[in-house]
Design a protein around this motif. Structure first.
Motif, PDB file in Angstrom:
ATOM      1  N   GLU A 139       0.884  -1.226  -0.057  1.00 45.85           N
ATOM      2  CA  GLU A 139      -0.123  -0.142  -0.090  1.00 45.85           C
ATOM      3  C   GLU A 139       0.904   1.215   0.040  1.00 45.85           C
ATOM      4  O   GLU A 139       1.775   1.169   0.678  1.00 45.85           O
ATOM      5  CB  GLU A 139      -0.816  -0.086   1.191  1.00 45.85           C
ATOM      6  CG  GLU A 139      -1.845   1.187   1.374  1.00 45.85           C
ATOM      7  CD  GLU A 139      -2.767   1.533   0.277  1.00 45.85           C
ATOM      8  OE1 GLU A 139      -2.648   2.772  -0.422  1.00 45.85           O
ATOM      9  OE2 GLU A 139      -3.402   0.670  -0.261  1.00 45.85           O
ATOM     10  N   TRP A 140       0.562   2.298  -0.968  1.00 43.96           N
ATOM     11  CA  TRP A 140       1.384   3.438  -1.248  1.00 43.96           C
ATOM     12  C   TRP A 140       0.999   4.705  -0.033  1.00 43.96           C
ATOM     13  O   TRP A 140       1.795   5.455   0.321  1.00 43.96           O
ATOM     14  CB  TRP A 140       1.566   3.966  -2.561  1.00 43.96           C
ATOM     15  CG  TRP A 140       0.077   4.733  -2.878  1.00 43.96           C
ATOM     16  CD1 TRP A 140      -0.924   3.792  -3.416  1.00 43.96           C
ATOM     17  CD2 TRP A 140      -0.235   5.904  -2.864  1.00 43.96           C
ATOM     18  NE1 TRP A 140      -1.790   4.739  -3.578  1.00 43.96           N
ATOM     19  CE2 TRP A 140      -1.440   6.185  -3.378  1.00 43.96           C
ATOM     20  CE3 TRP A 140       0.468   7.112  -2.321  1.00 43.96           C
ATOM     21  CZ2 TRP A 140      -2.174   7.360  -3.383  1.00 43.96           C
ATOM     22  CZ3 TRP A 140      -0.046   8.246  -2.539  1.00 43.96           C
ATOM     23  CH2 TRP A 140      -1.129   8.459  -2.892  1.00 43.96           C
ATOM     24  N   ASP A 153       0.180   6.720   3.108  1.00 41.66           N
ATOM     25  CA  ASP A 153       0.664   6.729   4.427  1.00 41.66           C
ATOM     26  C   ASP A 153      -0.567   6.487   5.341  1.00 41.66           C
ATOM     27  O   ASP A 153      -0.338   5.567   6.405  1.00 41.66           O
ATOM     28  CB  ASP A 153       1.167   8.172   4.757  1.00 41.66           C
ATOM     29  CG  ASP A 153       2.436   8.649   3.792  1.00 41.66           C
ATOM     30  OD1 ASP A 153       2.964   7.729   3.012  1.00 41.66           O
ATOM     31  OD2 ASP A 153       2.708   9.804   3.613  1.00 41.66           O
ATOM     32  N   VAL A 172      -1.390   2.696   5.514  1.00 40.85           N
ATOM     33  CA  VAL A 172      -0.330   1.960   5.966  1.00 40.85           C
ATOM     34  C   VAL A 172      -0.366   2.184   7.439  1.00 40.85           C
ATOM     35  O   VAL A 172      -0.132   1.240   8.221  1.00 40.85           O
ATOM     36  CB  VAL A 172       0.859   2.434   5.439  1.00 40.85           C
ATOM     37  CG1 VAL A 172       2.268   2.138   6.069  1.00 40.85           C
ATOM     38  CG2 VAL A 172       1.051   2.265   3.851  1.00 40.85           C
ATOM     39  N   THR A 218       2.645  -5.289   6.215  1.00 39.66           N
ATOM     40  CA  THR A 218       2.480  -4.274   5.261  1.00 39.66           C
ATOM     41  C   THR A 218       4.088  -3.839   4.551  1.00 39.66           C
ATOM     42  O   THR A 218       4.803  -3.535   5.222  1.00 39.66           O
ATOM     43  CB  THR A 218       1.711  -2.980   5.922  1.00 39.66           C
ATOM     44  OG1 THR A 218       0.638  -3.673   6.530  1.00 39.66           O
ATOM     45  CG2 THR A 218       1.648  -1.901   4.921  1.00 39.66           C
ATOM     46  N   HIS A 251       5.249  -0.425   2.549  1.00 47.33           N
ATOM     47  CA  HIS A 251       4.474   0.770   2.378  1.00 47.33           C
ATOM     48  C   HIS A 251       5.281   1.203   0.892  1.00 47.33           C
ATOM     49  O   HIS A 251       6.671   1.412   0.827  1.00 47.33           O
ATOM     50  CB  HIS A 251       5.264   1.760   3.137  1.00 47.33           C
ATOM     51  CG  HIS A 251       4.577   3.176   3.326  1.00 47.33           C
ATOM     52  ND1 HIS A 251       4.880   4.231   4.041  1.00 47.33           N
ATOM     53  CD2 HIS A 251       3.836   3.780   2.131  1.00 47.33           C
ATOM     54  CE1 HIS A 251       4.354   5.310   3.798  1.00 47.33           C
ATOM     55  NE2 HIS A 251       3.755   5.050   2.445  1.00 47.33           N
TER      56      HIS A 251
END
Length: 320
Positions: free
Chosen positions: A29-30, A32, A35, A45, A47
């Motif tokens: 997942e990009w 913030d 995440v 996870t 990032h």
């Protein structure tokens, strides 16, 4: 636990549903904020941007799952993805023929993110995924159908369709285009466990072989009945905005759920949905550790956990 990799993992709805069926996924997942929520929930996870990774980075994963961003396909979005659906379908076919697709030729690069799961599935890697679970807005169904043709040529059994989430126990009416696939093994869309919601039809009526649909009042710990006035206007006229009582499922939860008004039987304003309550309407626990900022948008973007569990059940079996 079976190891999985989840693309566009969001705040954890898909991961929670997969884990319910014995699949422990690492999410990429990009954002913030999403995440932060995932990590607060203890979910593995990465990032990062999914475009910067591939199957070789996660050699133990045998399940691929994901829900690509829907902003350009959804009715609430700018429509650029919908306008280019035929081009995306053609891109899927070209990728199946091992041709290179240039994302720069599309109006919005987010549109081509829907092709990322296929890149992972077609990667030249010695370990193929045994199972695939994908979901998106209903407008993406033609793309999943194109995926199905390509995946069948790769030895997968595939099923696609549009499912109604209240038929899988979610206290919300929401439709999702889904794809489930298994490598060399039969697969079918998950059978509904609950009745479909129809306005005016009581909860206890309908197919006796299915459970009643779930209402907002069934899951939210509110001391009194309430009515929700949605933020979805008809033609911009606030008087035409939809209303549902707490004895009905919620409207589709989006990033604008904080704009939903709640009133009591006398028309008095009540406190709006908390983040915990909005998350419950997506099938997440009341104590889900929402973190970071823009939490309403995180909730709206989440994959409904009960739907993810049903899709995972459709692909679990020997060999996964």
């Amino acid at each position: 636990m079976t190891a999985g990799i989840e693309l566009f993992a969001g705040p954890g709805g898909m991961s929670l549903g997969l884990e319910d069926r014995g699949i422990r996924s690492t999410g990429i997942e990009w954002d913030d904020n999403a995440v932060a929520t995932r990590r607060a929930a203890g979910m593995p996870t990465i990032h990062a941007d999914v475009r910067n990774h591939g199957p070789r980075d996660f050699p133990r994963a045998t399940v691929l799952a994901g829900g690509p961003p829907c902003q350009t396909f959804t009715i609430a979005g700018d429509g650029s993805g919908r306008a280019e659906t035929d081009r995306v379908v053609d891109a899927v076919k070209r990728m199946g023929a091992r041709e290179v697709v240039d994302p720069r030729t599309f109006a919005d690069e987010r549109t081509t993110l829907v092709l990322e799961p296929l890149r992972w599935l077609l990667a030249d890697f010695e370990c193929s995924y045994n199972a695939v679970v994908l979901e998106q807005v209903p407008q993406a169904l033609p793309i999943w159908d194109a995926y199905a043709e390509v995946l069948r040529a790769e030895g997968y059994e595939v099923a696609t369709g549009v499912l109604r989430t209240e038929q899988y126990g979610l206290p919300q009416t929401r439709k999702r285009a889904v794809l489930v696939a298994r490598l060399g093994a039969p697969v079918a869309l998950p059978a509904p466990t609950h009745r479909a919601y129809t306005k005016g039809v009581p909860q206890h009526e309908g197919d006796p072989t299915l459970k009643p649909w779930v209402s907002m009042g069934d899951v939210l710990n509110r001391p009194q009945p309430f009515t929700v006035i949605s933020n979805y206007g008809t033609g911009g006229d606030p008087k035409n905005r939809g209303r549902r009582t707490s004895a009905e499922p919620a409207f589709t939860v989006t990033g604008k759920i904080s704009r939903f008004r709640l009133i009591d039987a006398d028309g008095n304003e009540l406190p709006r949905f908390t983040h915990a309550e909005a998350g419950q309407l997506q099938g997440l626990p009341a104590d889900w550790p929402w973190s970071g900022s823009d939490i309403s948008q995180q909730i709206g973007n989440a994959c409904p956990a009960p739907l993810a569990a049903a899709l995972a059940a459709a692909v679990t079996g020997d060999g996964i």
